[in-house]
Design an enzyme around this catalytic site. Structure first.
Site, PDB file in Angstrom:
ATOM      1  N   GLU A  95       0.648  -1.103   0.019  1.00 46.75           N
ATOM      2  CA  GLU A  95       0.035  -0.095   0.093  1.00 46.75           C
ATOM      3  C   GLU A  95       0.805   1.048   0.068  1.00 46.75           C
ATOM      4  O   GLU A  95       0.603   2.392  -0.651  1.00 46.75           O
ATOM      5  CB  GLU A  95      -0.908  -0.051   1.127  1.00 46.75           C
ATOM      6  CG  GLU A  95      -2.060  -1.164   1.010  1.00 46.75           C
ATOM      7  CD  GLU A  95      -1.500  -2.214   1.245  1.00 46.75           C
ATOM      8  OE1 GLU A  95      -0.342  -2.527   1.836  1.00 46.75           O
ATOM      9  OE2 GLU A  95      -2.285  -3.201   1.040  1.00 46.75           O
TER      10      GLU A  95
ATOM     11  N   HIS B 203     -11.317  -5.607   8.588  1.00 46.49           N
ATOM     12  CA  HIS B 203     -11.860  -5.345   7.401  1.00 46.49           C
ATOM     13  C   HIS B 203     -13.326  -4.307   7.732  1.00 46.49           C
ATOM     14  O   HIS B 203     -14.079  -4.282   7.030  1.00 46.49           O
ATOM     15  CB  HIS B 203     -12.342  -6.390   6.819  1.00 46.49           C
ATOM     16  CG  HIS B 203     -11.341  -7.282   6.031  1.00 46.49           C
ATOM     17  ND1 HIS B 203     -10.336  -7.893   6.787  1.00 46.49           N
ATOM     18  CD2 HIS B 203     -11.062  -7.615   4.941  1.00 46.49           C
ATOM     19  CE1 HIS B 203      -9.614  -8.591   5.952  1.00 46.49           C
ATOM     20  NE2 HIS B 203     -10.207  -8.510   4.840  1.00 46.49           N
TER      21      HIS B 203
HETATM   22  C1  LIG Z   1      -1.689  -4.954   4.197  1.00 50.15           C
HETATM   23  C2  LIG Z   1      -2.754  -5.660   3.459  1.00 50.15           C
HETATM   24  N1  LIG Z   1      -2.954  -5.619   2.303  1.00 50.15           N
HETATM   25  C3  LIG Z   1      -4.148  -6.099   1.533  1.00 50.15           C
HETATM   26  C4  LIG Z   1      -4.680  -7.149   2.283  1.00 50.15           C
HETATM   27  C5  LIG Z   1      -5.713  -7.899   1.674  1.00 50.15           C
HETATM   28  N2  LIG Z   1      -5.492  -9.320   1.318  1.00 50.15           N
HETATM   29  C6  LIG Z   1      -5.593 -10.149   2.026  1.00 50.15           C
HETATM   30  S1  LIG Z   1      -4.734 -11.631   1.652  1.00 50.15           S
HETATM   31  C7  LIG Z   1      -4.039 -10.970   0.101  1.00 50.15           C
HETATM   32  C8  LIG Z   1      -3.250 -11.793  -0.726  1.00 50.15           C
HETATM   33  C9  LIG Z   1      -2.019 -12.333  -0.060  1.00 50.15           C
HETATM   34  O1  LIG Z   1      -1.262 -13.113  -1.040  1.00 50.15           O
HETATM   35  P1  LIG Z   1      -0.077 -13.866  -0.365  1.00 50.15           P
HETATM   36  O2  LIG Z   1       0.857 -13.096   0.639  1.00 50.15           O
HETATM   37  O3  LIG Z   1       0.436 -14.578  -1.376  1.00 50.15           O
HETATM   38  O4  LIG Z   1      -0.649 -14.940   0.796  1.00 50.15           O
HETATM   39  P2  LIG Z   1      -1.601 -16.006   0.517  1.00 50.15           P
HETATM   40  O5  LIG Z   1      -3.311 -15.738   0.696  1.00 50.15           O
HETATM   41  O6  LIG Z   1      -1.504 -16.531  -1.174  1.00 50.15           O
HETATM   42  O7  LIG Z   1      -1.520 -16.964   1.456  1.00 50.15           O
HETATM   43  C10 LIG Z   1      -4.589  -9.775   0.200  1.00 50.15           C
HETATM   44  C11 LIG Z   1      -4.214  -8.600  -0.772  1.00 50.15           C
HETATM   45  C12 LIG Z   1      -4.179  -7.463   3.508  1.00 50.15           C
HETATM   46  N3  LIG Z   1      -5.067  -8.464   4.426  1.00 50.15           N
HETATM   47  N4  LIG Z   1      -3.381  -6.725   4.093  1.00 50.15           N
END
Ligand SMILES: Cc1ncc(C[n+]2csc(CCOP(=O)(O)OP(=O)(O)O)c2C)c(N)n1
Ligand SMILES: [Mg+2]
Lengths: 359, 325
Positions: free
Chosen positions: B60, B129
């Site tokens: 972000e 959220h």
């Molecule tokens: C700082 C932040 N930005 C956005 C989100 C929304 N979000 C939740 S999970 C996710 C993707 C995460 O991907 P990854 O790090 O590859 O983990 P995975 O879910 O694949 O285990 C996002 C964008 C969040 N939880 N925290």
């Protein structure tokens, strides 16, 4: 001109997808009970996962993040850690948490919208689920600083995803850990997707393990569907940490076989063929085949193990469903060690609005 | 004429402005192929291509920071932060740069960017959220904080935000994304920023609110009308800079003020509105000002969410108490 820095990243796999050994297995893998326990834990995680998704679909659970396909990465981490080590997970690593003693009904409480899920009876010093991506990497670094300052032979372990490696907090954690030689292990579970964003859009880096290079710490990539490889390399990294040799980054290569969460529809952005191909590599089959070939596992054991897991999951669900909602006062009672006087009136008002009563 | 929900109105405004102005770039996590986790950018990448609708890496501070960079160099970035709980890494870029680039360079550079941020509770979402951090940003000089409360205002205010030469944080009340449909013609006509919208005229009490709480407030006003109480309901729409005039004029007429917001009460938007009225219209007040707001607690996970949220009953309670004083 001369080359003044160079790097290489190694990939480790002990069992291939068919369960054929590719290397001499580490010593712990000679113990039948160890292998069976790790398999049983992966199976439990999977059965729990299926149940949790069903609960969500039937309106009995909130949004839920599935662990399908990640079982080896998660159980491998849990199995490698000692109780006194400290886990800073993100939000889907149930295999690691369950191994460390968190209870299934507690995980359900969390996704069921109840903070008591993070007040788990299990490892009291572990960090709770962490939704703000990669922020927990710094908590692991800080925990490691505490152990280092007190001269304790303990390590902290953080877990984040491929997407998480893009956050500033991730790099800051690696860097401080390298600079201060902290006893911490950074686990990056590379499941190829961050919600709808594929790894190629996340980074131009060929591996995520090499993110360690700039921080001056060792990085290795392991087959994240091979629980033996994950456990082995996490154990090695933890030993390094305890010996005061500093941090390690471990990338586990796996695949998110499910939607991102129950609120997601992955068919919008990824091809079914890709998922089907990844399913062939999933982690349970290979360990089961390996054990079967050596007479350590058979259909009968599988059925018994499955039945036991289903029973445990059903019990946990019952306990979760039967947990009454917390009183409204819970909103106030954990804000500070003691409720500041200025909040007492609001607390009373909330109680009155909730219909008075004992709470 | 299109009958659209609030979120469809957001999509419509984005599409309209992208078609009209090629400097407009949409960026954020999952906004491209997936069309956004709430579907606010659905179809935009197919229509405008992957250069103008960019899926970014997960970061972000980066999203806000590259938006500052692009905006300063002649683009019109409209970035999405997936949920309000994840806006915090972006705060450094927003506060230290977006908000003051114009001031620091005495107008040589400026920052026409929009940060769209779905916010608020009431949708049974997971942890982090459901917060309402709008006042934090309203406290920071140099940025506009705009919050729509209906499809028509989402369309008109978002167009205005994108066209505005300065940075706007556009908080979208996710609880009402799909609550109501309205006929919103895709005329490209923006609505004015920096003004309140009077949603209902009345004589007995002024009720000021914004975002999703306009629904509870209007319901409360309806119900009280049955008891002969006449509420004037004002949607603030631009929380900062505040249109104090509309509110003051209304209080001068009604003599009573209730402010309704979902965010925690202390240091919330209501505090500023109460202060402004106290400064300028104290002698018009017949009873003390009241706030109906969230408690000063961490937003609870969803099992207790409804206890936290100020619903219709609490709004009515607040208005009644004001009338009875
Ligand atoms: C700082 C932040 N930005 C956005 C989100 C929304 N979000 C939740 S999970 C996710 C993707 C995460 O991907 P990854 O790090 O590859 O983990 P995975 O879910 O694949 O285990 C996002 C964008 C969040 N939880 N925290
Ligand atoms: Mg991922």
């Amino acid at each position: 001109m001369e080359t003044i820095a160079d790097f290489e990243i190694r990939h480790s796999q002990f069992l291939d997808p068919q369960g054929e050994p590719q290397d001499t297995l580490p010593a712990f893998a000679e113990d039948a009970d160890t292998l069976q326990t790790m398999y049983a834990s992966m199976l439990l995680a999977r059965i729990f996962d299926t149940k949790a998704i069903n609960l969500q679909r039937t309106g009995k659970l909130g949004t839920y993040a599935s662990c399908l396909g990640h079982e080896a990465s998660h159980v491998g981490i849990g199995a490698a850690m000692r109780p006194e080590d400290c886990l800073a997970p993100s939000y889907r690593e149930y295999g690691a948490m369950l191994w460390r003693g968190v209870q299934m009904h507690e995980i359900l409480l969390y996704w069921g919208g109840d903070e008591r899920g993070s007040d788990f009876a299990g490892p009291r010093h572990d960090f709770p689920f962490c939704v703000p991506i990669a922020t927990q990497c710094l908590h692991a670094a800080g925990a490691a600083m505490a152990y280092q300052l007190r001269g304790e032979p303990r390590c902290a372990v953080s877990i984040n995803g491929d997407g998480g490696t893009s956050e500033g907090a991730f790099y800051e954690a690696l860097n401080v850990a390298g600079a201060k030689k902290l006893p911490v292990v950074f686990m990056v579970i590379n499941n190829k997707w961050a919600i709808s964003v594929p790894l190629e859009l996340q980074t131009a880096s060929r591996t995520l393990a090499q993110k360690a290079v700039a921080a001056g710490i060792p990085g290795i990539q392991v087959d994240g569907n091979d629980v033996i490889a994950v456990r082995h390399w996490v154990e090695r990294a933890l030993e390094r940490g305890r010996r005061g040799e500093g941090p390690t980054l471990i990338e586990t290569l796996t695949y998110r076989l499910s939607d991102h969460t129950t609120a997601d529809d992955a068919s919008r952005y990824r091809a079914r063929e890709e998922v089907e191909a990844a399913r062939e590599l999933e982690p349970l089959i290979r360990l089961r085949r390996y054990m079967e070939t050596r007479g350590l596992w058979n259909d009968e054991r599988e059925q018994a193990c499955r039945a036991e897991a289903i029973e445990a999951v059903d019990l946990a669900v019952e306990r979760y469903i039967n947990t009454p909602r917390a009183p409204v006062t819970a909103m106030f009672d954990y804000l500070f060690a003691e409720l500041p006087q200025g909040l007492a009136a609001q607390r009373e008002l909330a109680v009155r609005r909730a219909g008075g009563g004992a709470h | 004429m299109a009958t659209v929900t609030l979120i469809e109105a957001v999509t419509m405004a984005l599409a309209h402005e992208m078609a009209r102005d090629e400097r407009v770039i949409v960026l954020g996590e999952d906004v491209g192929v997936n069309g956004g986790v709430f579907r606010a950018t659905a179809g935009l990448q197919q229509r405008f291509g992957a250069e103008r609708v960019q899926d970014t890496p997960l970061a972000e501070a980066m999203i806000a920071g590259v938006s500052v960079g692009m905006a300063a160099q002649g683009m019109r970035p409209v970035a999405e932060i997936q949920f309000e709980g994840f806006v915090f890494p972006a705060v450094d870029q927003i506060v230290n740069h977006a908000a003051r680039l114009r001031t620091r360079t005495r107008g040589r550079l400026h920052c026409p960017m929009v940060l769209r941020v779905p916010y608020g509770g009431g949708i049974h979402a997971p942890e982090h959220h459901s917060d309402s951090p709008e006042a934090m940003f309203a406290h920071m000089p140099g940025i506009r904080v705009v919050i729509p409360s209906s499809p028509a205002r989402a369309y008109g205010l978002l167009l205005a935000a994108i066209r505005d030469p300065d940075p706007v944080i556009f908080f979208e009340p996710k609880r009402i994304y799909r609550l109501q449909k309205q006929d919103v013609p895709d005329t490209g006509e923006a609505l004015p920023l920096d003004v309140c919208y009077t949603l209902r005229e009345g004589d007995d009490v002024t009720v000021v609110t914004w975002g999703a709480m306009t629904y509870e407030t209007l319901k409360a006003a309806d119900q009280l009308a049955g008891e002969g109480v006449s509420c004037e309901v004002i949607d603030v729409a631009t929380l900062s800079p505040l249109d104090a005039e509309t509110i003051i004029e209304s209080v001068e007429k009604t003599g009573r003020l209730v402010i309704v917001h979902e965010a925690p009460q202390s240091y919330g938007g209501g505090a500023e509105i109460a202060a402004v009225v106290a400064e300028h219209a104290l002698y018009s007040l017949r009873t003390p000002i009241r706030r109906v707001a969230g408690y000063d607690t961490i937003m609870p996970l969803f099992r207790l969410e409804s206890e936290y949220m100020p619903g219709v009953a609490r709004v009515i309670e607040g208005i009644r108490e004001t009338l009875e004083d």
